[in-house]
Motif scaffolding. Structure first.
Motif, PDB file in Angstrom:
ATOM      1  N   LEU A  23     -13.181  85.630 -29.814  1.00 37.44           N
ATOM      2  CA  LEU A  23     -12.631  85.050 -31.120  1.00 37.44           C
ATOM      3  C   LEU A  23     -12.891  83.627 -30.886  1.00 37.44           C
ATOM      4  N   GLU A  24     -12.969  82.934 -29.586  1.00 37.87           N
ATOM      5  CA  GLU A  24     -13.547  81.429 -29.745  1.00 37.87           C
ATOM      6  C   GLU A  24     -14.408  81.355 -28.249  1.00 37.87           C
ATOM      7  N   GLN A  25     -14.809  80.064 -28.370  1.00 41.73           N
ATOM      8  CA  GLN A  25     -15.843  79.922 -27.095  1.00 41.73           C
ATOM      9  C   GLN A  25     -15.826  78.426 -26.731  1.00 41.73           C
ATOM     10  N   VAL A  26     -15.778  78.300 -25.353  1.00 42.99           N
ATOM     11  CA  VAL A  26     -15.446  77.019 -24.770  1.00 42.99           C
ATOM     12  C   VAL A  26     -16.493  76.900 -23.709  1.00 42.99           C
ATOM     13  N   GLU A  27     -16.958  75.696 -23.529  1.00 38.12           N
ATOM     14  CA  GLU A  27     -17.965  75.324 -22.416  1.00 38.12           C
ATOM     15  C   GLU A  27     -17.261  74.674 -21.286  1.00 38.12           C
ATOM     16  N   ALA A  28     -17.412  75.071 -19.986  1.00 38.38           N
ATOM     17  CA  ALA A  28     -16.784  74.401 -18.866  1.00 38.38           C
ATOM     18  C   ALA A  28     -17.696  74.036 -18.040  1.00 38.38           C
ATOM     19  N   GLY A  29     -17.750  73.082 -17.205  1.00 37.33           N
ATOM     20  CA  GLY A  29     -18.462  72.816 -15.952  1.00 37.33           C
ATOM     21  C   GLY A  29     -18.230  73.902 -14.977  1.00 37.33           C
ATOM     22  N   ILE A  30     -18.962  74.027 -13.838  1.00 37.49           N
ATOM     23  CA  ILE A  30     -18.747  74.967 -13.024  1.00 37.49           C
ATOM     24  C   ILE A  30     -19.070  74.127 -11.419  1.00 37.49           C
ATOM     25  N   PHE A  51     -15.277  87.564 -14.752  1.00 39.03           N
ATOM     26  CA  PHE A  51     -13.998  87.075 -15.599  1.00 39.03           C
ATOM     27  C   PHE A  51     -13.801  85.887 -15.144  1.00 39.03           C
ATOM     28  N   GLY A  52     -12.869  85.186 -16.119  1.00 40.92           N
ATOM     29  CA  GLY A  52     -12.266  83.885 -15.809  1.00 40.92           C
ATOM     30  C   GLY A  52     -10.547  84.079 -15.830  1.00 40.92           C
ATOM     31  N   ARG A  53     -10.064  83.121 -15.198  1.00 36.04           N
ATOM     32  CA  ARG A  53      -8.638  83.363 -14.660  1.00 36.04           C
ATOM     33  C   ARG A  53      -7.993  81.938 -14.762  1.00 36.04           C
ATOM     34  N   ILE A  54      -6.796  81.653 -15.317  1.00 37.33           N
ATOM     35  CA  ILE A  54      -5.973  80.503 -15.012  1.00 37.33           C
ATOM     36  C   ILE A  54      -4.875  80.737 -13.774  1.00 37.33           C
ATOM     37  N   ASP A  55      -5.310  80.181 -12.635  1.00 35.31           N
ATOM     38  CA  ASP A  55      -4.122  80.427 -11.448  1.00 35.31           C
ATOM     39  C   ASP A  55      -3.888  78.838 -11.100  1.00 35.31           C
ATOM     40  N   GLY A  56      -2.698  78.619 -11.017  1.00 38.32           N
ATOM     41  CA  GLY A  56      -2.036  77.459 -10.782  1.00 38.32           C
ATOM     42  C   GLY A  56      -2.448  76.049 -11.301  1.00 38.32           C
ATOM     43  N   GLY A  57      -2.661  76.335 -12.693  1.00 35.91           N
ATOM     44  CA  GLY A  57      -3.099  75.089 -13.437  1.00 35.91           C
ATOM     45  C   GLY A  57      -4.538  74.753 -13.443  1.00 35.91           C
ATOM     46  N   GLU A  58      -5.286  75.817 -12.789  1.00 36.81           N
ATOM     47  CA  GLU A  58      -6.742  75.615 -12.811  1.00 36.81           C
ATOM     48  C   GLU A  58      -7.463  76.533 -13.230  1.00 36.81           C
ATOM     49  N   ALA A  59      -8.645  76.651 -13.801  1.00 41.56           N
ATOM     50  CA  ALA A  59      -9.494  77.527 -14.209  1.00 41.56           C
ATOM     51  C   ALA A  59     -10.683  77.975 -13.219  1.00 41.56           C
ATOM     52  N   TRP A  60     -10.497  79.349 -12.865  1.00 39.11           N
ATOM     53  CA  TRP A  60     -11.358  80.048 -11.972  1.00 39.11           C
ATOM     54  C   TRP A  60     -12.286  80.943 -12.575  1.00 39.11           C
ATOM     55  N   LEU A  61     -13.748  80.957 -11.886  1.00 29.66           N
ATOM     56  CA  LEU A  61     -14.571  82.058 -12.226  1.00 29.66           C
ATOM     57  C   LEU A  61     -14.634  83.081 -11.091  1.00 29.66           C
ATOM     58  N   HIS A  62     -14.343  84.405 -11.341  1.00 33.31           N
ATOM     59  CA  HIS A  62     -14.129  85.299 -10.447  1.00 33.31           C
ATOM     60  C   HIS A  62     -15.555  86.439 -10.389  1.00 33.31           C
ATOM     61  N   ASN A  63     -15.917  86.708  -9.438  1.00 34.21           N
ATOM     62  CA  ASN A  63     -16.967  87.784  -9.300  1.00 34.21           C
ATOM     63  C   ASN A  63     -18.452  87.629  -9.875  1.00 34.21           C
ATOM     64  N   ASP A  93      -4.344  74.605 -20.474  1.00 36.93           N
ATOM     65  CA  ASP A  93      -3.053  75.039 -20.941  1.00 36.93           C
ATOM     66  C   ASP A  93      -3.127  75.824 -22.100  1.00 36.93           C
ATOM     67  N   ARG A  94      -4.048  75.467 -23.095  1.00 41.46           N
ATOM     68  CA  ARG A  94      -4.073  76.259 -24.441  1.00 41.46           C
ATOM     69  C   ARG A  94      -4.730  77.681 -23.950  1.00 41.46           C
ATOM     70  N   LEU A  95      -5.789  77.688 -23.242  1.00 41.42           N
ATOM     71  CA  LEU A  95      -6.182  78.823 -22.757  1.00 41.42           C
ATOM     72  C   LEU A  95      -5.311  79.965 -21.990  1.00 41.42           C
ATOM     73  N   GLY A 103      -3.058  90.408 -24.831  1.00 40.12           N
ATOM     74  CA  GLY A 103      -4.293  90.936 -25.054  1.00 40.12           C
ATOM     75  C   GLY A 103      -5.902  90.064 -24.907  1.00 40.12           C
ATOM     76  N   LEU A 104      -5.486  88.892 -24.727  1.00 39.89           N
ATOM     77  CA  LEU A 104      -6.847  88.414 -24.622  1.00 39.89           C
ATOM     78  C   LEU A 104      -6.942  87.945 -23.015  1.00 39.89           C
ATOM     79  N   THR A 105      -8.515  87.804 -22.835  1.00 39.37           N
ATOM     80  CA  THR A 105      -8.876  87.768 -21.705  1.00 39.37           C
ATOM     81  C   THR A 105     -10.150  86.460 -21.827  1.00 39.37           C
ATOM     82  N   LEU A 106     -10.623  85.848 -20.465  1.00 41.09           N
ATOM     83  CA  LEU A 106     -11.613  84.866 -20.536  1.00 41.09           C
ATOM     84  C   LEU A 106     -12.771  85.767 -19.829  1.00 41.09           C
ATOM     85  N   VAL A 107     -13.979  85.812 -20.828  1.00 39.57           N
ATOM     86  CA  VAL A 107     -15.174  86.540 -20.399  1.00 39.57           C
ATOM     87  C   VAL A 107     -16.180  85.507 -20.275  1.00 39.57           C
ATOM     88  N   PRO A 108     -17.111  85.420 -19.267  1.00 37.86           N
ATOM     89  CA  PRO A 108     -18.368  84.341 -19.303  1.00 37.86           C
ATOM     90  C   PRO A 108     -19.353  84.960 -20.188  1.00 37.86           C
TER      91      PRO A 108
END
Length: 157
Positions: A23-30, A51-63, A93-95, A103-108
Motif C-alpha cells: 500500500l505504501e513504502q518507507v525508506e529506513a536506515g538500518i 519482516f518488520g515490527r514495532i516493539d517498544g516504540g522502536e522499529a526492528w527488522l527480524h530474520n 507512530d504512524r506505522l 491486517g497490515l504488516t511491514l515487509v522489507p
C-alpha cells in the motif's frame, strides 16, 4: 546495479510483491555491526521470512539474513539477529497505528546503499488471498501476450 540517483540496490524481496499488496513504502536506515556492511556490499543478504515490527516504540527488522564476511575477525554477529531501523518518531507512530488497526504488516522490499549508508525499503502491506495471486498471474500473462502480439505485428510491417 547502480541507479541514476546514486542508489545501489543490494537485494530485492521479489516474493513480497507476489504475496502482499503493497500500500505504501518507507525508506529506513538500518543499524549494522562490524563487517555486516562489507558483507552487504558483496550482496550477501537474503529476505527469506524477513519482516518488520514495532516493539517498544522502536522499529526492528527480524530474520534478515546477512552472511558473515569471510575476511572478518572472529567476533561475527549472528546472521539473523534483529536489526534496529532508523525512522522518525512520527513515522514509527504512524506505522504502529496502521499495523495494529488491521491486517497490515511491514515487509522489507529491498536493501540498498544511498550516499554510502545502508537503507531498507519497507512496505506497508496486506496479504493477498490465493485468488488474488491467480488474478495477478492471469493479468500479467495477458499483458505479456498483448506485448508479444504488438512486437510481431511491428515486425511484419
Amino acid at each position: 546495479m547502480e541507479e541514476p540517483d546514486g542508489v545501489r540496490v543490494i537485494a530485492r524481496n521479489r516474493k513480497a510483491r507476489h504475496e502482499y499488496e503493497v500500500l505504501e513504502q518507507v525508506e529506513a536506515g538500518i543499524v549494522l555491526r562490524g563487517a555486516e556492511v562489507k558483507s552487504l556490499r558483496d550482496g550477501k543478504a537474503s529476505f527469506v521470512d524477513a519482516f518488520g515490527r514495532i516493539d517498544g516504540g522502536e522499529a526492528w527488522l527480524h530474520n534478515l539474513h546477512i552472511s558473515p564476511y569471510e575476511k572478518a575477525t572472529i567476533d561475527a554477529p549472528d546472521p539473523v539477529r534483529p536489526r534496529k531501523l532508523l525512522l522518525r518518531r512520527r513515522e514509527i507512530d504512524r506505522l504502529n497505528s496502521k499495523t495494529r488497526e488491521g491486517g497490515l504488516t511491514l515487509v522489507p522490499l529491498d536493501i540498498h546503499f544511498r550516499g554510502g549508508f545502508a537503507k531498507v525499503t519497507l512496505g506497508l502491506a496486506r496479504g493477498k488471498k490465493h485468488r488474488d495471486r491467480r488474478e495477478d498471474l492471469k493479468r500479467r500473462t495477458m499483458q505479456r501476450e498483448v506485448e508479444r502480439a504488438k512486437r510481431e505485428a511491428a515486425r511484419e510491417r
